[in-house]
Design an enzyme around this catalytic site. Structure first.
Site, mmCIF file in Angstrom:
data_model
loop_
_atom_site.group_PDB
_atom_site.id
_atom_site.type_symbol
_atom_site.label_atom_id
_atom_site.label_comp_id
_atom_site.label_asym_id
_atom_site.label_seq_id
_atom_site.Cartn_x
_atom_site.Cartn_y
_atom_site.Cartn_z
ATOM 1 N N ASN A 1 0.897 -1.186 0.017
ATOM 2 C CA ASN A 1 0.106 -0.094 -0.225
ATOM 3 C C ASN A 1 0.763 1.292 -0.007
ATOM 4 O OD1 ASN A 1 -1.826 2.263 0.587
ATOM 5 N ND2 ASN A 1 -2.336 1.413 2.342
ATOM 6 N N TRP A 2 1.000 1.957 -1.180
ATOM 7 C CA TRP A 2 2.038 2.932 -1.358
ATOM 8 C C TRP A 2 1.348 4.192 -0.581
ATOM 9 C CZ3 TRP A 2 3.925 2.677 -7.024
ATOM 10 C CH2 TRP A 2 4.546 1.575 -7.341
ATOM 11 N N LYS A 3 0.120 4.184 -0.250
ATOM 12 C CA LYS A 3 -0.474 5.256 0.264
ATOM 13 C C LYS A 3 -0.206 6.719 -0.505
ATOM 14 C CE LYS A 3 0.215 3.300 4.873
ATOM 15 N NZ LYS A 3 0.057 3.481 6.112
ATOM 16 N N HIS B 1 -9.443 0.851 4.659
ATOM 17 C CA HIS B 1 -8.278 0.971 5.347
ATOM 18 C C HIS B 1 -8.409 1.704 6.741
ATOM 19 C CE1 HIS B 1 -4.246 2.181 6.461
ATOM 20 N NE2 HIS B 1 -3.722 1.291 5.853
ATOM 21 N N GLU C 1 -6.775 4.039 7.834
ATOM 22 C CA GLU C 1 -6.685 5.690 7.716
ATOM 23 C C GLU C 1 -8.047 6.133 6.988
ATOM 24 O OE1 GLU C 1 -3.009 5.386 5.436
ATOM 25 O OE2 GLU C 1 -2.063 4.779 7.415
ATOM 26 N N GLU D 1 -5.246 -5.596 10.363
ATOM 27 C CA GLU D 1 -4.189 -4.468 10.387
ATOM 28 C C GLU D 1 -4.470 -3.941 11.950
ATOM 29 O OE1 GLU D 1 -2.453 -3.233 6.807
ATOM 30 O OE2 GLU D 1 -4.030 -2.010 7.367
ATOM 31 N N GLY E 1 2.366 1.723 10.910
ATOM 32 C CA GLY E 1 3.426 2.731 10.553
ATOM 33 C C GLY E 1 3.968 3.194 12.035
ATOM 34 N N SER F 1 3.464 -2.718 10.203
ATOM 35 C CA SER F 1 5.062 -2.775 10.545
ATOM 36 C C SER F 1 5.645 -4.344 10.125
ATOM 37 C CB SER F 1 5.400 -2.360 11.909
ATOM 38 O OG SER F 1 4.990 -1.079 12.463
ATOM 39 N N GLY G 1 2.687 -1.121 4.516
ATOM 40 C CA GLY G 1 2.984 0.452 3.988
ATOM 41 C C GLY G 1 4.257 0.737 3.801
ATOM 42 N N GLY G 2 4.992 1.128 4.927
ATOM 43 C CA GLY G 2 6.321 1.530 4.688
ATOM 44 C C GLY G 2 7.341 0.798 3.889
#
Ligand code: PEP
Length: 252
Positions: free
Chosen positions: A9-11, A97, A99, A169, A175, A215, A236-237
Site C-alpha cells: 500500500n503505497w499510500k 483501510h 486511515e 491490521e 506505521g 509494521s 505500507g512503509g
C-alpha cells in the site's frame, strides 16, 4: 492451498515516474517467482504509469487501488469508480483501510457497499479490519474485529464473498514499527477466519486468504508468515523500497 499474497500500500507517496521505477526495481528482484501473489497499490494517478511498466516488463505483479466508490458513475466529486479502475487494468482494491475510516469518515456501511461493488465488478477486495490501542487495552479486540468482518460482508452471497481477501491490521501497529507478535497476529487472523466460517461455512473460510498488516518488515516477515492463519501481508512503509518489498515477497 491458500496462495500467499503480499500487497504493498503505497499510500500518498511517489509520482507516476517514481512508481514505475519502483515496480521495475521490485520485478528485478522477484522475476520468475510465482509461489506468492505480489500486488502493488499505487495512488490513483500513478496507476497508468505503473500498469504500463508492468505490461512492458511482462511482470506477474498484481495491480491494486487504495480505495474506490461503489457506483459506476455519477455526481461524486473526487471519487473513482470500479469501471474506471477496470479500464486501467486494476485487479485488486483495498477497502476500509483504517486511515480511510479514521481520517475520511468511512463507515462500516460504506465498506460493505464497496466490498459488494468490487466483487460485482470482478475486483478482488482487500477488506481491512483492526482495533485501536484503546480498544485492545479494553479487551475489545474480538468484538471490534468480528463486527467489522460481519458488517463488511453483510448480505453478500457466498459465491461473491469467496474471492475476497481480508487484512487484519491493528491500528496501533500501522506505521509505528511495533508489529503485533506473530502469536497475537495469528490469533486475530484465526478469529477473522472463524467469523467468515460463521457467516458462510468452513470450506469458504478455509479457502479465504487473511493477511496481517502493521509494521511488517524484512526482519519479521518470516516469523509472521510461518503462522497457520496468516496468508500474507498488507504493507505500507516497507513497500516503498524495492529490496525490502522484494524480500517480503521472498519470505521463507
Ligand atoms: C498499512 O498502511 O496498511 C500498513 C500496514 O503500514 P505499515 O506497514 O507502514 O505499518
Amino acid at each position: 492451498m491458500r496462495k500467499p499474497i503480499i500487497a504493498g500500500n503505497w499510500k500518498m507517496n511517489l509520482t507516476p515516474v517514481e512508481g514505475a521505477a519502483l515496480v521495475e526495481g521490485i520485478w528485478k528482484e522477484i522475476a520468475g517467482q510465482d509461489a506468492v501473489e505480489a500486488v502493488v497499490c499505487p495512488p490513483f494517478v500513478d496507476i497508468p504509469a505503473v500498469a504500463a511498466a508492468i505490461e512492458k516488463g511482462s511482470m506477474s505483479i498484481g495491480l491494486g487501488a487504495q480505495n474506490m466508490h461503489w457506483s459506476e458513475s455519477g455526481a461524486f466529486t473526487g471519487e473513482v469508480s470500479p469501471t474506471m479502475l477496470l479500464a486501467l487494468g486494476v485487479g485488486y482494491v483495498i477497502i476500509g483501510h483504517s486511515e480511510r475510516r479514521q481520517l475520511f469518515g468511512e463507515t462500516d456501511q460504506g465498506v460493505n457497499r464497496k466490498v459488494g461493488s468490487a466483487i460485482d465488478h470482478g475486483l478482488v477486495p482487500i477488506m481491512c479490519c483492526g482495533e485501536t490501542l484503546k480498544q485492545r487495552e479494553a479487551g475489545q479486540t474480538e468484538d471490534v474485529v468480528t463486527n467489522q468482518v460481519k458488517c463488511g460482508f453483510f448480505e453478500l452471497p457466498r459465491d461473491k464473498a469467496a474471492a475476497s481477501v481480508i487484512a487484519y491490521e491493528p491500528i496501533w501497529a500501522i506505521g509505528t514499527g511495533k508489529a503485533a507478535t506473530p502469536a497475537d497476529a495469528d490469533e486475530v487472523c484465526g478469529l477473522v477466519r472463524r467469523t467468515v466460517g460463521e457467516l458462510y461455512d468452513d470450506d469458504l473460510a478455509e479457502g479465504m486468504r487473511v493477511q496481517y498488516g502493521g509494521s511488517v518488515s524484512p526482519s519479521n516477515v518470516d516469523e509472521l508468515m510461518s503462522m497457520p492463519n496468516i496468508d500474507g501481508a498488507l504493507v505500507g512503509g516497507a513497500s516503498l523500497k524495492a529490496p525490502d518489498f522484494a524480500r517480503l515477497v521472498k519470505f521463507s
